[in-house]
Write an enzyme that holds these catalytic residues in place. Structure first.
Site, PDB file in Angstrom:
ATOM      1  N   GLN A  99      36.361   0.228  -2.363  1.00  0.00           N
ATOM      2  CA  GLN A  99      36.363  -0.978  -1.536  1.00  0.00           C
ATOM      3  C   GLN A  99      37.269  -2.067  -2.115  1.00  0.00           C
ATOM      4  OE1 GLN A  99      33.552   0.650  -2.503  1.00  0.00           O
ATOM      5  NE2 GLN A  99      31.945   0.519  -0.955  1.00  0.00           N
ATOM      6  N   ASP A 135      23.925  -7.978  -2.422  1.00  0.00           N
ATOM      7  CA  ASP A 135      23.294  -7.390  -1.250  1.00  0.00           C
ATOM      8  C   ASP A 135      21.822  -7.755  -1.149  1.00  0.00           C
ATOM      9  OD1 ASP A 135      25.128  -5.151   0.233  1.00  0.00           O
ATOM     10  OD2 ASP A 135      25.721  -5.473  -1.838  1.00  0.00           O
ATOM     11  N   ARG A 175      30.385  -3.148   6.848  1.00  0.00           N
ATOM     12  CA  ARG A 175      29.656  -3.203   5.581  1.00  0.00           C
ATOM     13  C   ARG A 175      29.784  -4.605   4.994  1.00  0.00           C
ATOM     14  NH1 ARG A 175      33.607  -4.284   2.955  1.00  0.00           N
ATOM     15  NH2 ARG A 175      32.310  -4.765   1.161  1.00  0.00           N
ATOM     16  N   GLY A 176      28.946  -4.880   4.003  1.00  0.00           N
ATOM     17  CA  GLY A 176      28.929  -6.201   3.392  1.00  0.00           C
ATOM     18  C   GLY A 176      27.750  -6.994   3.904  1.00  0.00           C
ATOM     19  N   ALA A 177      26.969  -7.551   2.974  1.00  0.00           N
ATOM     20  CA  ALA A 177      25.665  -8.115   3.320  1.00  0.00           C
ATOM     21  C   ALA A 177      25.693  -9.119   4.474  1.00  0.00           C
ATOM     22  CB  ALA A 177      25.030  -8.746   2.077  1.00  0.00           C
ATOM     23  N   ASN A 220      23.902  -5.460  -6.395  1.00  0.00           N
ATOM     24  CA  ASN A 220      25.258  -5.494  -5.832  1.00  0.00           C
ATOM     25  C   ASN A 220      25.899  -4.132  -6.034  1.00  0.00           C
ATOM     26  OD1 ASN A 220      27.377  -7.139  -4.555  1.00  0.00           O
ATOM     27  ND2 ASN A 220      28.505  -6.791  -6.453  1.00  0.00           N
ATOM     28  N   LYS A 221      27.097  -3.979  -5.498  1.00  0.00           N
ATOM     29  CA  LYS A 221      27.787  -2.701  -5.563  1.00  0.00           C
ATOM     30  C   LYS A 221      27.746  -2.134  -6.978  1.00  0.00           C
ATOM     31  CE  LYS A 221      29.253  -0.944  -2.818  1.00  0.00           C
ATOM     32  NZ  LYS A 221      28.547   0.103  -2.017  1.00  0.00           N
ATOM     33  N   ARG A 236      20.498   0.702   6.276  1.00  0.00           N
ATOM     34  CA  ARG A 236      20.851   0.582   4.858  1.00  0.00           C
ATOM     35  C   ARG A 236      19.748  -0.244   4.198  1.00  0.00           C
ATOM     36  NH1 ARG A 236      26.666  -0.497   2.868  1.00  0.00           N
ATOM     37  NH2 ARG A 236      25.817   0.759   1.188  1.00  0.00           N
TER      38      ARG A 236
END
Length: 380
Positions: free
Chosen positions: A212, A253, A64-66, A263-264, A98
């Site tokens: 996270q 993201d 995960r993570g852009a 973003n998150k 995603r």
């Protein structure tokens, strides 16, 4: 297919965490991922032999993570090509795994275009597969270089906004080596401040509902010897009110053409708090996260995650009885609202830091100018 193997407790790693790598064992090429759902309890690796296994790893947040999603997407296309699967089908499945993280589709497209170009030029599927793999490796290396440049630009900006050092930085979600080919995005800036002796405290939001921050950012901060403190997301307001936050640093993201930042989930409330308390709110992301094709925040598709992530708690090595594999914390049948991201409007963003420089104030024009300056990416 994917399988798991635990790393030994005596494994000694550098600050940069090898979160993704391509290997070629005798039985055929594979993509090896550090399973982030198992951290910080244990370091376990997933071995993906095809694109479908990688799609599942992406959806489950094992990777995960852009920025690293872009890298994974490119390697996934290469894996399909090298192993003789349908590349177009694999690329489509990967790109849709995603929807909010634009880097994923960028990485997939880059490797797929390299594959198509080589195939059209040579008619050789082996050469086309090699071109896709070369594109993925190039993207991986470029992201590592971009990470270092973002860290340098971000630290310079912090020192301009907050002269004298002793920075107290609040961050949300996870933006370090686990999401990057290098040392990350926002976390890399904090790490640079730490190495220069200018980080007084890293405040780490735990980042509900999947933690996270607690599981991953705290893990990275501890590995790096940083002074950090974990807090619940809803404690951030009291921290601002006490005057304990000098700057907020987050990743992204997707950044729309007008500077709106996805973003998150939980990032937008931090931006509102930061504005009220006159604290800089800084977004750190590579240029590939800027999506000129998305005009504004309302046009960003926000991924909706399963409700059980809210109604149950999950943790590695904990036995559970919930429908989603976790420990129930709400009555059976409870409906949950669980967007993976929220969108912060550009007027609440102090600056966007990229490898190509800093955008401030954040406007459609300033972002377009930055993207125009960025070098054209090559595909292998």
């Amino acid at each position: 297919m994917a399988d798991q193997q635990a790393r030994t407790g005596g494994d000694k790693r550098q600050t940069e965490i090898p979160v993704i790598r391509w290997e070629e064992p005798p039985e055929g090429p594979v993509l090896v991922l550090l399973d982030q759902t198992r951290l910080p309890v244990e370091e376990v690796e997933l071995v993906c032999t095809d694109a479908s296994a990688l799609v599942e790893a992406i959806r489950s947040l094992a990777v995960r993570g852009a920025p690293v999603l872009g890298i994974a997407g490119a390697y996934g296309v290469a894996l399909a090509a090298v192993r003789g699967f349908d590349v177009a089908e694999a690329a489509l499945a990967l790109a849709e795994a995603r929807p909010t993280a634009v880097n994923l589709s960028v990485g997939v497209r880059r490797a797929q275009e390299a594959h198509q170009a080589a195939l059209a030029r040579t008619g050789d599927t082996t050469a086309a597969a090699a071109a896709a793999l070369a594109a993925a490796r190039a993207l991986h290396q470029e992201d590592a270089r971009a990470s270092a440049r973002m860290a340098a630009h971000g630290l310079t900006l912090l020192d301009e906004l907050l002269p004298g050092g002793g920075h107290r930085i609040l961050t949300h979600c996870n933006t370090g080596s686990l999401v990057s080919g290098g040392e990350g995005t926002a976390f890399a800036v904090a790490l640079a401040a730490h190495r220069e002796g200018r980080l007084r405290r890293l405040w780490v939001d735990e980042t509900r509902p999947l933690l996270q921050g607690a599981r991953l950012t705290a893990y990275e901060a501890a590995r790096s010897g940083m002074a950090y403190t974990l807090l619940t997301d809803n404690a951030a307001g009291s921290l601002f009110a006490a005057g304990e936050v000098d700057a907020v640093l987050i990743g992204a993201d997707r950044i729309a053409a007008d500077g709106s930042v996805a973003n998150k989930v939980g990032s937008y409330p931090l931006a509102v708090l930061a504005r009220y308390h006159h604290v800089p709110f800084i977004v750190v992301a590579p240029v590939t996260t800027v999506d000129p094709g998305t005009p504004d925040g309302a046009s960003i598709e926000v991924e909706q995650r399963p409700g059980h992530e809210v109604t149950e708690l999950t943790a590695p090595q904990v036995s559970a009885t919930g429908a989603g594999g976790g420990i129930p914390v709400a009555p059976l049948g409870t409906q949950a609202y669980n967007p993976a991201f929220d969108v912060t409007p550009p007027e609440l963003v102090t600056a966007i830091v990229t490898e190509e420089g800093v955008v401030s104030p954040v406007t459609t024009e300033s972002l377009a100018e930055l993207c125009a300056r960025a070098p054209q990416v090559t595909t292998g």
